[in-house]
Design a protein around this motif. Structure first.
Motif, mmCIF file in Angstrom:
data_model
loop_
_atom_site.group_PDB
_atom_site.id
_atom_site.type_symbol
_atom_site.label_atom_id
_atom_site.label_comp_id
_atom_site.label_asym_id
_atom_site.label_seq_id
_atom_site.Cartn_x
_atom_site.Cartn_y
_atom_site.Cartn_z
ATOM 1 N N VAL A 85 36.532 51.645 25.869
ATOM 2 C CA VAL A 85 37.012 51.963 27.254
ATOM 3 C C VAL A 85 37.218 50.364 27.729
ATOM 4 O O VAL A 85 36.442 49.484 27.900
ATOM 5 C CB VAL A 85 35.712 52.459 28.223
ATOM 6 N N VAL A 86 38.568 50.383 28.095
ATOM 7 C CA VAL A 86 38.911 49.019 28.805
ATOM 8 C C VAL A 86 39.142 49.323 30.360
ATOM 9 O O VAL A 86 39.562 50.285 30.543
ATOM 10 C CB VAL A 86 40.182 48.562 28.441
ATOM 11 N N ALA A 87 38.069 48.683 31.113
ATOM 12 C CA ALA A 87 37.720 49.177 32.562
ATOM 13 C C ALA A 87 38.248 47.959 33.463
ATOM 14 O O ALA A 87 37.925 46.907 33.425
ATOM 15 C CB ALA A 87 36.477 49.246 32.928
ATOM 16 N N VAL A 88 39.492 48.340 34.189
ATOM 17 C CA VAL A 88 40.163 47.380 34.920
ATOM 18 C C VAL A 88 40.001 47.419 36.238
ATOM 19 O O VAL A 88 39.820 48.660 37.243
ATOM 20 C CB VAL A 88 41.765 47.452 34.837
ATOM 21 N N ASP A 89 39.541 46.362 37.295
ATOM 22 C CA ASP A 89 39.222 46.365 38.439
ATOM 23 C C ASP A 89 39.730 44.994 39.254
ATOM 24 O O ASP A 89 39.602 44.098 38.415
ATOM 25 C CB ASP A 89 37.781 46.750 39.012
ATOM 26 N N ARG A 90 39.993 45.054 40.312
ATOM 27 C CA ARG A 90 40.204 43.810 41.087
ATOM 28 C C ARG A 90 39.005 42.810 40.957
ATOM 29 O O ARG A 90 39.044 41.563 41.022
ATOM 30 C CB ARG A 90 40.643 43.810 42.396
ATOM 31 N N ASP A 91 37.663 43.534 41.111
ATOM 32 C CA ASP A 91 36.599 42.837 41.298
ATOM 33 C C ASP A 91 35.457 43.610 40.304
ATOM 34 O O ASP A 91 35.228 44.642 40.453
ATOM 35 C CB ASP A 91 35.905 42.899 42.697
ATOM 36 N N THR A 92 35.075 42.848 39.097
ATOM 37 C CA THR A 92 34.013 43.511 38.034
ATOM 38 C C THR A 92 32.871 43.152 38.096
ATOM 39 O O THR A 92 32.240 43.426 37.306
ATOM 40 C CB THR A 92 34.626 43.103 36.886
ATOM 41 N N ARG A 93 32.295 42.781 39.580
ATOM 42 C CA ARG A 93 30.882 42.443 39.672
ATOM 43 C C ARG A 93 29.958 43.660 39.284
ATOM 44 O O ARG A 93 28.940 43.508 38.534
ATOM 45 C CB ARG A 93 30.424 41.721 41.089
ATOM 46 N N PHE A 94 30.492 44.699 39.649
ATOM 47 C CA PHE A 94 29.641 45.823 39.414
ATOM 48 C C PHE A 94 29.646 46.404 38.116
ATOM 49 O O PHE A 94 28.408 46.994 37.510
ATOM 50 C CB PHE A 94 29.995 47.141 40.194
ATOM 51 N N ASP A 109 44.685 42.851 38.739
ATOM 52 C CA ASP A 109 45.430 43.741 39.744
ATOM 53 C C ASP A 109 46.311 44.652 38.664
ATOM 54 O O ASP A 109 47.289 44.099 37.950
ATOM 55 C CB ASP A 109 46.083 42.981 40.725
ATOM 56 N N VAL A 110 45.913 46.019 38.703
ATOM 57 C CA VAL A 110 46.863 46.851 37.813
ATOM 58 C C VAL A 110 48.396 46.785 38.160
ATOM 59 O O VAL A 110 49.230 47.070 37.232
ATOM 60 C CB VAL A 110 46.273 48.075 37.703
ATOM 61 N N THR A 112 50.209 44.344 38.700
ATOM 62 C CA THR A 112 50.944 43.183 38.163
ATOM 63 C C THR A 112 50.359 42.560 36.683
ATOM 64 O O THR A 112 51.177 41.888 36.021
ATOM 65 C CB THR A 112 50.725 41.783 39.060
ATOM 66 N N CYS A 113 49.274 43.379 36.248
ATOM 67 C CA CYS A 113 48.740 42.674 35.031
ATOM 68 C C CYS A 113 49.672 43.214 34.040
ATOM 69 O O CYS A 113 49.858 44.384 33.948
ATOM 70 C CB CYS A 113 47.278 42.878 34.933
ATOM 71 N N ASP A 114 49.285 42.421 32.771
ATOM 72 C CA ASP A 114 49.923 43.031 31.521
ATOM 73 C C ASP A 114 49.028 43.727 30.638
ATOM 74 O O ASP A 114 47.975 43.270 30.386
ATOM 75 C CB ASP A 114 50.639 41.776 30.804
ATOM 76 N N LEU A 115 49.297 44.936 30.445
ATOM 77 C CA LEU A 115 48.773 45.923 29.380
ATOM 78 C C LEU A 115 49.591 46.373 28.458
ATOM 79 O O LEU A 115 50.465 46.617 28.377
ATOM 80 C CB LEU A 115 47.945 47.032 30.388
ATOM 81 N N PRO A 116 48.854 46.428 27.147
ATOM 82 C CA PRO A 116 49.553 46.945 25.926
ATOM 83 C C PRO A 116 50.193 48.281 26.123
ATOM 84 O O PRO A 116 49.411 49.328 26.426
ATOM 85 C CB PRO A 116 48.715 46.952 24.865
ATOM 86 N N LEU A 117 51.570 48.442 25.980
ATOM 87 C CA LEU A 117 52.208 49.778 26.299
ATOM 88 C C LEU A 117 52.014 50.498 24.972
ATOM 89 O O LEU A 117 51.692 50.258 23.759
ATOM 90 C CB LEU A 117 53.684 49.501 26.222
ATOM 91 N N GLY A 118 51.772 52.037 25.301
ATOM 92 C CA GLY A 118 51.311 52.955 24.262
ATOM 93 C C GLY A 118 50.337 52.681 23.535
ATOM 94 O O GLY A 118 50.593 53.346 22.389
ATOM 95 N N SER A 119 49.416 52.304 24.052
ATOM 96 C CA SER A 119 48.264 51.895 23.102
ATOM 97 C C SER A 119 46.808 52.592 23.458
ATOM 98 O O SER A 119 46.065 52.350 22.957
ATOM 99 C CB SER A 119 47.982 50.500 23.095
#
Length: 288
Positions: A85-94, A109-110, A112-119
């Motif tokens: 699991v790739v967990a994306v958040d503006r703040d990952t302290r939790f 920030d989802v 604007t960030c680059d994430l791999p397409l179709g993966s």
């Protein structure tokens, strides 16, 4: 294309978004507030994911957007048995406070960030898009991250009573809350019933939707969640002029009272599957 209006920061600052002026992750007790929502909705979310076949086969790679305290990510790893699991958040302290094998926390920030397409076999976001601009663009963006045969699962708040409910301490503050959050951080739940059409427009198939409305009972997780949420958003709520501090306090007492008889805002979950091309389908059949 319809655009989702950004919240307006009265000081012209950069924090007119969820987690900026309102629901700041560094505010004491914010993690506990998020977890009250998780206690209310995690079982519902997990049931949807399992019915959609998440983790049914080995090798599942999942993306959890706006992961918060990581409760859904942990369910995916512990209960659904996914590999990553790739967990994306503006703040990952939790997320950082509770590391887990297979969980990768990404502070970004989802929008604007680059994430791999179709993966990703699963892309999931709950109570996220309602706070973001340009829902059509965001759903198309998230759909592009789904691997062929994978699923996009989106959940957001839906208030079935906002236009028709009789006035009670609860409904008066809820109506002011939606207006105050829209003005301050851009939150807008008016378009969430259009999820299925937006998923189809993004090229997904087997689209479905379901609504879950939890019971408002004294001491329940959802009642405590709303009370805490109103306290944290009190400035935005009272700025509408629809209610004052006394009305917010009255509504919080009402939530804890056996006299409370209202319908909570709920969770609408929608999903769609990215189709495989004929070549991809043939390749998958050959591997089996």
């Amino acid at each position: 294309m319809r655009t989702h209006e950004q919240g307006s920061d009265p000081d012209g600052g950069h924090d007119a978004h969820y987690g900026g002026r309102v629901f700041r992750p560094d505010q004491e007790g914010e993690g506990e507030r998020i977890d009250l929502g998780a206690l209310t909705y995690d079982e519902v979310t997990l049931a949807h994911l399992m019915r959609l076949g998440v983790g049914l086969e080995p090798g599942w790679r999942c993306l959890d957007i706006g992961a918060g305290t990581g409760s859904v990510a942990r369910l995916l790893l512990d209960e659904a048995g996914v590999d990553e699991v790739v967990a994306v958040d503006r703040d990952t302290r939790f997320l950082a406070a509770h590391p887990l094998p297979g969980l990768t926390a990404v502070e970004a920030d989802v929008t604007t960030c680059d994430l791999p397409l179709g993966s990703f076999h699963l892309v999931h976001a709950r109570f996220v898009l309602m706070h973001l601009p340009d829902p059509e663009r965001m759903i198309a963006r998230l759909a592009s991250l789904v691997a062929p045969g994978g699923v996009l699962v989106l959940g957001d708040a839906i208030d079935l009573t906002s236009a028709l409910a009789p006035p009670t301490p609860y409904t008066r503050v809820m109506q002011a809350m939606w207006q105050g959050l829209k003005a301050s951080i851009g939150t807008d739940v008016s378009w969430v019933c259009g999820y299925p059409q937006l998923l189809r427009a993004a090229g997904l198939q087997s689209v479905g939707a379901e609504v879950h409305v939890p019971a408002l009972t004294p001491g329940s997780a959802i009642s405590r969640f709303w009370a805490d949420t109103w306290n944290r958003a009190r400035g935005a709520i009272t700025a509408t002029g629809m209610v004052d501090d006394a009305a917010v306090d009255e509504a919080i007492r009402y939530l804890a009272s056996p006299d409370c008889a209202d319908v909570s805002a709920g969770l609408i979950t929608t999903w769609g599957r990215r189709p495989r091309t004929a070549e991809e389908q043939a390749e998958g059949d050959g591997e089996r």
